[in-house]
Design an enzyme around this catalytic site. Structure first.
Site, mmCIF file in Angstrom:
data_model
loop_
_atom_site.group_PDB
_atom_site.id
_atom_site.type_symbol
_atom_site.label_atom_id
_atom_site.label_comp_id
_atom_site.label_asym_id
_atom_site.label_seq_id
_atom_site.Cartn_x
_atom_site.Cartn_y
_atom_site.Cartn_z
ATOM 1 N N GLU A 72 50.960 10.612 -5.751
ATOM 2 C CA GLU A 72 52.230 10.593 -6.476
ATOM 3 C C GLU A 72 53.442 10.391 -5.579
ATOM 4 O O GLU A 72 54.557 10.185 -6.077
ATOM 5 C CB GLU A 72 52.370 11.874 -7.298
ATOM 6 N N ASP A 97 48.867 7.823 -19.314
ATOM 7 C CA ASP A 97 47.880 7.850 -20.390
ATOM 8 C C ASP A 97 48.551 8.343 -21.655
ATOM 9 O O ASP A 97 49.739 8.676 -21.653
ATOM 10 C CB ASP A 97 46.703 8.766 -20.016
#
Length: 266
Positions: A20, A217
């Site tokens: 990340e 997602d």
């Protein structure tokens, strides 16, 4: 706040996973490390700015611990000017798509419930449920990301917007669970496991903060597979989001965060 060189700012960067924050080591000059138990704090410079960086691990406690360490480890002469948490999140709104960028405004801990002592979602130390970055700081971040996108620096990313991000110690991977959350929080845009905890630390410590998420997602029955595939691809692009903000950090309206987390500033 500038350090002894008289220029630049000090930004603390956090992600839950190494992917990340991307290949950060290649972007830091004068790198160094500091160990606190199993948490490694990385330090360096990007241009004129000082950068402190770590990945926390998943969940609210891990994120709050890492954020507190980053803030406390800063020298008294060079405190952190901005705490930025960045990474991926599950989309909770039908208009969001993979690679869309969402700036948390506000952030809420969707699993916080001390009722009947206080209303559901309320954070007892602050007596509020939603945490907001300051309006000018939010606008600067949105403008910076939009300028970077217009210049082609964020190719591959989607729409950039702000909205409600919900944090909880649960990976939402079922449509039924997401639907129940949205019944209670109709304006919910995304779900994740760290952002609002980091925001609470920043508010209570009086440090300006931002949480920037990229949709990985749909927080639904296919979330686990989508998440794993997405994170592998995100690793190669993650630094672009951070770089877009660092390149414009001199213009950021940083000031002390309001004590009540409303984003009014001091």
């Amino acid at each position: 706040m500038a350090d002894g060189t008289g220029s630049g700012r000090h930004i603390a960067l956090l992600g839950a996973m190494p992917e990340e924050v991307g290949a950060f080591r290649s972007h830091l000059s004068d790198p160094g490390e500091q160990q606190h138990g199993d948490l490694t704090l990385h330090r360096g410079r990007v241009g004129p700015h000082r950068v402190s960086l770590a990945w926390s691990g998943w969940g609210k406690v891990a994120a709050a611990r890492a954020a507190t360490r980053l803030l406390a480890a800063a020298e008294a002469s060079d405190p952190v000017d901005l705490l930025l948490f960045t990474g991926v999140a599950g989309g909770a709104a039908p208009q969001l798509r993979q690679w869309d960028v969402l700036l948390a405004d506000p952030a809420i801990q969707h699993d916080m419930d001390a009722s009947p002592l206080v209303p559901r979602f309320t954070l007892p130390p602050l007596n509020i449920d939603r945490l907001h970055p300051t309006g000018p700081l939010r606008d600067w971040a949105l403008r910076s990301l939009q300028q970077a996108a217009a210049a082609g620096a964020l190719d591959g990313f989607g729409t950039i917007r702000s909205g409600l991000v919900g944090t909880g110690d649960r990976f939402i991977a079922a449509r039924s669970s997401l639907d129940r959350l949205r019944e209670d929080l109709p304006d919910l845009q995304a779900v994740e496991m760290e952002g609002a905890a980091v925001a609470q630390v920043a508010v209570q410590e009086g440090v300006p903060w931002l949480v920037v998420r990229v949709i990985s997602d749909g927080a639904d029955d296919g979330a686990a597979a989508s998440f794993s595939d997405f994170v592998a691809a995100y690793d190669a692009r993650a630094w672009r989001i951070i770089e877009a903000l660092l390149q414009r950090l001199d213009a950021a309206p940083l000031r002390q965060e309001s004590a009540d987390g409303t984003g009014r500033g001091a």
